[in-house]
Design a protein around this motif. Structure first.
Motif, mmCIF file in Angstrom:
data_model
loop_
_atom_site.group_PDB
_atom_site.id
_atom_site.type_symbol
_atom_site.label_atom_id
_atom_site.label_comp_id
_atom_site.label_asym_id
_atom_site.label_seq_id
_atom_site.Cartn_x
_atom_site.Cartn_y
_atom_site.Cartn_z
ATOM 1 N N PRO A 144 0.834 -1.213 0.000
ATOM 2 C CA PRO A 144 0.000 0.000 0.000
ATOM 3 C C PRO A 144 0.863 1.256 0.000
ATOM 4 C CG PRO A 144 -0.878 -1.606 1.527
ATOM 5 C CD PRO A 144 0.456 -2.142 1.048
ATOM 6 N N TRP A 189 1.059 -0.007 -6.325
ATOM 7 C CA TRP A 189 -0.231 -0.087 -5.627
ATOM 8 C C TRP A 189 -1.184 0.966 -6.191
ATOM 9 C CZ3 TRP A 189 -2.717 -2.996 -1.957
ATOM 10 C CH2 TRP A 189 -3.798 -2.410 -1.298
ATOM 11 N N GLN A 231 -8.231 -5.010 0.302
ATOM 12 C CA GLN A 231 -7.582 -3.723 0.544
ATOM 13 C C GLN A 231 -7.507 -2.898 -0.738
ATOM 14 O OE1 GLN A 231 -3.828 -4.490 2.460
ATOM 15 N NE2 GLN A 231 -4.793 -5.437 4.227
#
Length: 75
Positions: free
Chosen positions: A4, A9, A60
């Motif tokens: 992340p 990402w 996520q």
């Protein structure tokens, strides 16, 4: 899967964000199974022997894509 906040990402999140239906599907499939693991049968640990901890990487990414989609609607 990317970390992340990394450039990779961010590119993945942006790619997901252009497909809201896909993001909704991911969020529906990748949920906590009640034991702290992802409920999706495709979401396993690197050895493939057990389900990944939740929130898994896919959930996520999908959550981050939802945030991006919402931020674009506000502007």
């Amino acid at each position: 899967m990317s970390e992340p906040g990394s450039p990779s990402w961010s590119r993945q999140v942006a790619a997901f964000a252009v497909h809201p239906g896909f993001v909704e599907q991911l969020l529906a499939e990748h949920v906590d199974d009640g034991a702290g693991r992802c409920s999706s049968p495709t979401c396993t640990t690197s050895g493939g022997y057990s389900r990944a901890r939740w929130p898994c990487g896919m959930s996520q990414l999908a959550d981050a894509a939802v945030d991006l989609i919402r931020s674009r609607r506000r502007t």
